[in-house]
Design a protein around this motif. Structure first.
Motif, PDB file in Angstrom:
ATOM      1  N   SER A  45       0.838  -1.398  -0.007  1.00 60.22           N
ATOM      2  CA  SER A  45      -0.194  -0.038   0.315  1.00 60.22           C
ATOM      3  C   SER A  45       0.849   1.101  -0.128  1.00 60.22           C
ATOM      4  CB  SER A  45      -0.744   0.011   0.978  1.00 60.22           C
ATOM      5  OG  SER A  45      -1.490   1.211   1.362  1.00 60.22           O
ATOM      6  N   ILE A  46       2.025   1.198   0.859  1.00 62.35           N
ATOM      7  CA  ILE A  46       2.822   2.742   0.889  1.00 62.35           C
ATOM      8  C   ILE A  46       3.087   3.044  -0.307  1.00 62.35           C
ATOM      9  CG2 ILE A  46       4.814   3.269   1.973  1.00 62.35           C
ATOM     10  CD1 ILE A  46       4.587   1.642   4.140  1.00 62.35           C
ATOM     11  N   PRO A  47       3.770   2.455  -1.260  1.00 62.53           N
ATOM     12  CA  PRO A  47       3.939   3.088  -2.601  1.00 62.53           C
ATOM     13  C   PRO A  47       3.011   3.739  -3.622  1.00 62.53           C
ATOM     14  CG  PRO A  47       5.250   0.784  -2.289  1.00 62.53           C
ATOM     15  CD  PRO A  47       4.063   0.736  -1.178  1.00 62.53           C
ATOM     16  N   LEU A  48       1.915   3.066  -3.299  1.00 63.93           N
ATOM     17  CA  LEU A  48       0.637   3.603  -4.014  1.00 63.93           C
ATOM     18  C   LEU A  48       0.292   5.072  -3.277  1.00 63.93           C
ATOM     19  CD1 LEU A  48      -2.033   0.908  -4.896  1.00 63.93           C
ATOM     20  CD2 LEU A  48      -0.640   2.527  -6.409  1.00 63.93           C
ATOM     21  N   ILE A  49       0.216   4.946  -2.008  1.00 62.45           N
ATOM     22  CA  ILE A  49       0.013   6.480  -1.317  1.00 62.45           C
ATOM     23  C   ILE A  49       1.106   7.498  -1.494  1.00 62.45           C
ATOM     24  CG2 ILE A  49      -0.533   7.394   1.055  1.00 62.45           C
ATOM     25  CD1 ILE A  49      -1.701   4.537   1.737  1.00 62.45           C
ATOM     26  N   GLU A  50       2.365   7.030  -1.715  1.00 62.97           N
ATOM     27  CA  GLU A  50       3.164   8.016  -1.904  1.00 62.97           C
ATOM     28  C   GLU A  50       3.125   8.410  -3.247  1.00 62.97           C
ATOM     29  OE1 GLU A  50       7.131   6.974   0.794  1.00 62.97           O
ATOM     30  OE2 GLU A  50       6.923   5.532  -1.120  1.00 62.97           O
TER      31      GLU A  50
END
Length: 343
Positions: A45-50
């Motif tokens: 999830s983190i890379p998408l939110i970034e």
């Protein structure tokens, strides 16, 4: 005969020991698997939110609650738990937020604010709070505006209705109260105390009509250190709303989704009145793990009437992307709160 009984007893004890050993090992493996699933979900999830936060900052000068505030929340919680984040992007979102407020400085001083009214102002201050920013002339001007906004009313009124994230005044009051408590100047304190006292009574009297309203009523009660019995009633009401699939829905007639489930779990996990190992929490977390898309996102259908020009941020789901990134952010924070912090 006695020797036979003794041998039988020994055999029985050996079998019981083996059974217990297998059960303990199985339980440990299950817990390990669950932890691995949660961590994998977070890491996807983190890379998408970034990407979405960087895309929003690139495409628009204005601050957005869904792409700056929630991204900063996710990334801050992630780095506290040892997950890799892009520190340059984190700082970009903080700077983007600060610049947005600074551009509106004169309007805040004049009591006009910026587009989005008290919601934008308070969410932006929340973003700066998370990042550890200190009080300055801009934050003081913003809190001054918030004190003037809805003066004479018992609580703050949301600027618009965009369900689910902008569908309840309880949401607005949570962020406004938090902003005033964090950034209010010394000279503003008497007025802050009076306004918050009025809002507190309104919140205590509120009869929630949606999951969003229940969630942010509880968050407000937590922030205001309401009696445990009052908070426990709010916790119990949220637990009653859990669906058979482990998730929560925005309204009783709707299906479970990641936005409602994520916000509920964060509210519950932030409460000192419920343990993280309770079955309801485990079921909710598993719902989020099971419903995450292969690309790392959670898809929630938008029910809000668009009033802003649509733009791409790099987050999937087209015109559902703004509520979906909001839902994905709350879902990720809920998962993060199950993980231990690192030194």
């Amino acid at each position: 005969m006695g020797r036979f009984c003794f041998r039988s007893l020994i055999l029985t004890l050996v079998i019981l020991t083996l059974v217990l050993s297998v059960a303990v090992t199985s339980q440990a493996d299950e817990q390990l698997d669950s932890t691995t699933q949660i961590r994998n979900a977070i890491q996807r999830s983190i890379p998408l939110i970034e990407t979405a936060s960087a895309g929003s900052a690139r495409e628009r000068k204005c601050f957005t609650c869904h792409n700056q505030a929630l991204a900063v929340l996710v990334l801050d919680e992630a780095r506290q738990r040892g997950f890799n984040i892009n520190p340059a992007n984190f700082q970009l979102q903080v700077d983007h937020t600060a610049k947005h407020l600074k551009r509106g400085l004169e309007n805040y001083r004049a009591g006009k604010g910026q587009g989005g009214g008290p919601d934008t102002a308070s969410y932006a201050l929340w973003t700066l709070e998370i990042a550890g920013q200190k009080r300055d002339e801009v934050t003081t001007a913003v809190t001054g505006y918030l004190l003037e906004r809805d003066k004479g009313r018992p609580h703050w009124i949301r600027n618009s209705t965009r369900p689910p994230s902008m569908s309840s005044d309880a949401n607005t009051n949570y962020f406004v109260i938090r902003a005033l408590q964090t950034f209010g100047s010394e000279s503003q304190q008497p007025e802050i105390k009076a306004r918050i006292a009025d809002a507190r009574q309104w919140l205590l009297d509120l009869k929630p009509a949606s999951t969003e309203e229940r969630v942010f009523q509880l968050r407000c009660l937590q922030t205001l250190s309401a009696d445990d019995a009052v908070q426990q009633t709010s916790v119990n009401e949220l637990l009653k709303q859990q669906n058979a699939d482990g998730g929560w829905s925005q309204l009783p007639e709707m299906q479970s989704d990641a936005y409602a489930t994520g916000t509920v779990l964060v509210a519950l996990l932030r409460s000192h009145l419920i343990d993280g190992d309770q079955p309801a929490i485990g079921k909710g977390i598993q719902y989020l793990v099971d419903t995450q898309q292969n690309d790392g996102s959670w898809h929630v259908i938008s029910h809000a009437k668009p009033f802003q020009t649509y733009f791409e941020t790099g987050f999937p789901h087209g015109k559902d992307q703004f509520i979906s990134v909001t839902a994905s952010s709350w879902a990720t924070v809920a998962l993060l709160l199950t993980q231990p912090k690192v030194d």
